[in-house]
Scaffold this motif. Structure first.
Motif, PDB file in Angstrom:
ATOM      1  N   LEU A 140      49.929  45.309  50.472  1.00 53.60           N
ATOM      2  CA  LEU A 140      50.092  44.257  50.975  1.00 53.60           C
ATOM      3  C   LEU A 140      50.883  44.087  50.521  1.00 53.60           C
ATOM      4  CD1 LEU A 140      46.496  42.660  51.165  1.00 53.60           C
ATOM      5  CD2 LEU A 140      47.803  42.597  53.103  1.00 53.60           C
ATOM      6  N   ALA A 141      51.392  44.622  49.192  1.00 54.43           N
ATOM      7  CA  ALA A 141      52.994  43.991  48.913  1.00 54.43           C
ATOM      8  C   ALA A 141      54.134  43.388  49.012  1.00 54.43           C
ATOM      9  CB  ALA A 141      53.155  45.117  47.722  1.00 54.43           C
ATOM     10  N   SER A 142      54.337  43.952  51.029  1.00 57.35           N
ATOM     11  CA  SER A 142      55.440  43.590  51.154  1.00 57.35           C
ATOM     12  C   SER A 142      55.422  42.571  51.638  1.00 57.35           C
ATOM     13  CB  SER A 142      55.777  44.843  52.069  1.00 57.35           C
ATOM     14  OG  SER A 142      54.968  45.177  52.523  1.00 57.35           O
ATOM     15  N   ALA A 143      53.760  42.044  52.573  1.00 55.57           N
ATOM     16  CA  ALA A 143      53.608  41.373  53.513  1.00 55.57           C
ATOM     17  C   ALA A 143      53.411  40.436  52.819  1.00 55.57           C
ATOM     18  CB  ALA A 143      53.010  41.650  54.406  1.00 55.57           C
ATOM     19  N   LEU A 144      52.670  40.164  51.537  1.00 56.66           N
ATOM     20  CA  LEU A 144      52.542  38.485  51.095  1.00 56.66           C
ATOM     21  C   LEU A 144      53.571  37.930  50.341  1.00 56.66           C
ATOM     22  CD1 LEU A 144      49.619  39.330  48.132  1.00 56.66           C
ATOM     23  CD2 LEU A 144      49.385  38.506  50.699  1.00 56.66           C
ATOM     24  N   GLY A 145      52.886  36.492  50.713  1.00 57.48           N
ATOM     25  CA  GLY A 145      54.085  35.353  50.144  1.00 57.48           C
ATOM     26  C   GLY A 145      53.319  34.954  49.194  1.00 57.48           C
ATOM     27  N   SER A 146      52.198  34.798  48.927  1.00 51.16           N
ATOM     28  CA  SER A 146      51.412  34.484  48.184  1.00 51.16           C
ATOM     29  C   SER A 146      49.949  34.795  47.633  1.00 51.16           C
ATOM     30  CB  SER A 146      51.591  32.509  47.707  1.00 51.16           C
ATOM     31  OG  SER A 146      50.861  32.152  48.913  1.00 51.16           O
ATOM     32  N   LEU A 147      49.200  35.175  46.801  1.00 54.37           N
ATOM     33  CA  LEU A 147      48.006  35.083  46.455  1.00 54.37           C
ATOM     34  C   LEU A 147      47.554  34.543  45.533  1.00 54.37           C
ATOM     35  CD1 LEU A 147      45.619  37.272  47.226  1.00 54.37           C
ATOM     36  CD2 LEU A 147      46.908  38.944  45.147  1.00 54.37           C
ATOM     37  N   ARG A 148      46.228  34.098  45.582  1.00 55.21           N
ATOM     38  CA  ARG A 148      45.012  33.469  44.935  1.00 55.21           C
ATOM     39  C   ARG A 148      43.972  34.695  44.332  1.00 55.21           C
ATOM     40  NH1 ARG A 148      46.842  28.516  43.008  1.00 55.21           N
ATOM     41  NH2 ARG A 148      48.620  28.847  41.988  1.00 55.21           N
ATOM     42  N   ILE A 149      43.068  34.402  43.929  1.00 51.30           N
ATOM     43  CA  ILE A 149      42.156  35.159  43.683  1.00 51.30           C
ATOM     44  C   ILE A 149      40.867  34.057  42.923  1.00 51.30           C
ATOM     45  CG2 ILE A 149      40.774  36.722  42.117  1.00 51.30           C
ATOM     46  CD1 ILE A 149      43.108  38.144  43.940  1.00 51.30           C
ATOM     47  N   PHE A 150      40.060  33.753  43.300  1.00 46.71           N
ATOM     48  CA  PHE A 150      39.052  32.983  43.742  1.00 46.71           C
ATOM     49  C   PHE A 150      37.267  34.063  42.021  1.00 46.71           C
ATOM     50  CE2 PHE A 150      41.943  31.174  45.948  1.00 46.71           C
ATOM     51  CZ  PHE A 150      42.550  29.464  45.311  1.00 46.71           C
ATOM     52  N   ALA A 151      37.292  33.384  42.358  1.00 43.30           N
ATOM     53  CA  ALA A 151      35.566  33.935  41.462  1.00 43.30           C
ATOM     54  C   ALA A 151      34.991  32.577  41.960  1.00 43.30           C
ATOM     55  CB  ALA A 151      35.754  33.633  39.705  1.00 43.30           C
ATOM     56  N   ALA A 153      50.036  38.386  41.925  1.00 40.56           N
ATOM     57  CA  ALA A 153      49.131  36.408  42.484  1.00 40.56           C
ATOM     58  C   ALA A 153      50.194  35.888  41.948  1.00 40.56           C
ATOM     59  CB  ALA A 153      47.590  36.777  41.655  1.00 40.56           C
ATOM     60  N   GLY A 154      50.403  34.825  42.338  1.00 40.78           N
ATOM     61  CA  GLY A 154      51.632  33.998  42.510  1.00 40.78           C
ATOM     62  C   GLY A 154      51.210  32.579  40.576  1.00 40.78           C
ATOM     63  N   GLU A 155      51.726  32.289  40.312  1.00 34.46           N
ATOM     64  CA  GLU A 155      51.672  31.520  38.916  1.00 34.46           C
ATOM     65  C   GLU A 155      50.619  30.418  39.267  1.00 34.46           C
ATOM     66  OE1 GLU A 155      52.880  32.656  35.920  1.00 34.46           O
ATOM     67  OE2 GLU A 155      53.154  33.591  37.113  1.00 34.46           O
ATOM     68  N   PRO A 156      49.907  30.231  37.968  1.00 30.39           N
ATOM     69  CA  PRO A 156      49.665  30.879  37.480  1.00 30.39           C
ATOM     70  C   PRO A 156      49.061  32.082  37.642  1.00 30.39           C
ATOM     71  CG  PRO A 156      48.464  28.699  37.253  1.00 30.39           C
ATOM     72  CD  PRO A 156      49.132  28.857  38.641  1.00 30.39           C
ATOM     73  N   GLY A 157      49.302  32.997  37.414  1.00 27.03           N
ATOM     74  CA  GLY A 157      48.522  34.040  37.047  1.00 27.03           C
ATOM     75  C   GLY A 157      46.941  34.359  36.262  1.00 27.03           C
ATOM     76  N   VAL A 158      46.140  33.222  37.019  1.00 27.18           N
ATOM     77  CA  VAL A 158      44.806  33.095  36.105  1.00 27.18           C
ATOM     78  C   VAL A 158      43.742  33.186  37.460  1.00 27.18           C
ATOM     79  CG1 VAL A 158      45.492  32.663  34.236  1.00 27.18           C
ATOM     80  CG2 VAL A 158      45.140  30.842  36.449  1.00 27.18           C
ATOM     81  N   VAL A 159      42.549  34.363  37.547  1.00 26.83           N
ATOM     82  CA  VAL A 159      41.776  33.657  37.985  1.00 26.83           C
ATOM     83  C   VAL A 159      40.887  32.027  38.728  1.00 26.83           C
ATOM     84  CG1 VAL A 159      39.433  34.326  38.304  1.00 26.83           C
ATOM     85  CG2 VAL A 159      41.174  35.979  37.748  1.00 26.83           C
ATOM     86  N   PHE A 160      41.527  31.942  39.484  1.00 20.66           N
ATOM     87  CA  PHE A 160      41.151  30.397  39.585  1.00 20.66           C
ATOM     88  C   PHE A 160      39.147  30.653  40.268  1.00 20.66           C
ATOM     89  CE2 PHE A 160      44.732  29.693  40.082  1.00 20.66           C
ATOM     90  CZ  PHE A 160      45.318  28.148  40.087  1.00 20.66           C
ATOM     91  N   GLN A 161      38.442  29.485  39.324  1.00 16.04           N
ATOM     92  CA  GLN A 161      36.992  29.179  39.742  1.00 16.04           C
ATOM     93  C   GLN A 161      36.782  28.412  41.297  1.00 16.04           C
ATOM     94  OE1 GLN A 161      34.351  26.929  37.430  1.00 16.04           O
ATOM     95  NE2 GLN A 161      32.456  26.494  38.657  1.00 16.04           N
ATOM     96  N   GLY A 162      36.362  29.500  42.044  1.00 21.31           N
ATOM     97  CA  GLY A 162      36.186  28.847  43.830  1.00 21.31           C
ATOM     98  C   GLY A 162      34.982  28.283  43.921  1.00 21.31           C
ATOM     99  N   GLY A 163      34.234  28.387  43.014  1.00 17.13           N
ATOM    100  CA  GLY A 163      33.228  27.302  43.255  1.00 17.13           C
ATOM    101  C   GLY A 163      31.462  27.952  42.502  1.00 17.13           C
ATOM    102  N   PRO A 164      30.983  27.185  42.759  1.00 14.18           N
ATOM    103  CA  PRO A 164      29.832  27.506  41.362  1.00 14.18           C
ATOM    104  C   PRO A 164      28.574  28.816  42.562  1.00 14.18           C
ATOM    105  CG  PRO A 164      28.813  25.640  43.331  1.00 14.18           C
ATOM    106  CD  PRO A 164      30.847  26.237  43.448  1.00 14.18           C
TER     107      PRO A 164
END
Length: 193
Positions: A120-131, A65-76
């Motif tokens: 996926l590790a070698s292919a990823l440029g960036s990753l975000r996790i959304f709740a 996961a990219g910086e900041p390495g936190v989960v994002f609230q993707g929506g309600p």
């Protein structure tokens, strides 16, 4: 232009909340549309970081996961579910799309969070996790667009992994080559203007 062509053309674009949008869930939100067709729309809010570290809920994905390495609230909607959105540099060619990644638009795609991260590790440029996510039923988003709730603009791969999500609303508007660039200067509280 048929209605279907118009509807399908918004996948991969950004919805930028207008100052007139009254819903507090979307105040100054920047939403990446992951799916948009006659059955409705689904997207994730790119600029709502939470205090929860990715490692606290998806330990195996934390190192990717990219910086900041936190989960994002993707929506309600469905806050107890997680979505992974990743950029694959070059977008992965049609015959070499990485396992566990499904293209949404250009180099941006959805990650199968059930897959082993090392796939996926070698292919990823960036990753975000959304709740959670933002969702609209058939015709609902189109109604909101007519009401002037959203600006629709092109996304850039860097929007998904912006290191300063709190500035994304202004940055996306500022890069527009029309009157939207001026909206970026709109005060947080218009009554103080």
């Amino acid at each position: 232009m048929s209605a279907m062509t118009e509807v399908s053309s918004l996948t991969g674009r950004l919805l930028v909340a207008t100052p007139a949008l009254a819903d507090p869930n979307f105040d100054r939100a920047v939403v990446l549309l992951l799916d948009h067709d006659e059955e409705g729309s689904l997207g994730v809010v790119l600029n709502r970081p939470t205090p929860v570290d990715v490692g606290d809920i998806l330990e195996g994905w934390a190192g990717l996961a990219g910086e900041p390495g936190v989960v994002f609230q993707g929506g309600p909607v469905s806050l107890d579910s997680a979505l992974g959105v990743a950029v694959i540099p070059g977008g992965g060619s049609a015959d070499r799309t990485p396992l566990g990644w499904r293209r949404v638009h250009g180099a941006i795609g959805l990650v199968d969070l059930e897959a082993p991260p090392e796939l996926l590790a070698s292919a990823l440029g960036s990753l975000r996790i959304f709740a959670g996510y933002a969702g609209w039923g058939p015709g609902q988003l189109e109604d909101e667009l007519v009401e002037g709730a959203w600006y629709v603009v092109e996304s850039e791969p860097g929007d998904v992994s912006s290191p300063s999500p709190e500035r994304l609303w202004r940055e996306v508007l500022r890069r527009q080559r029309n009157e939207l660039a001026m909206v970026a200067t709109y005060p947080d509280d218009p009554s103080l203007n």
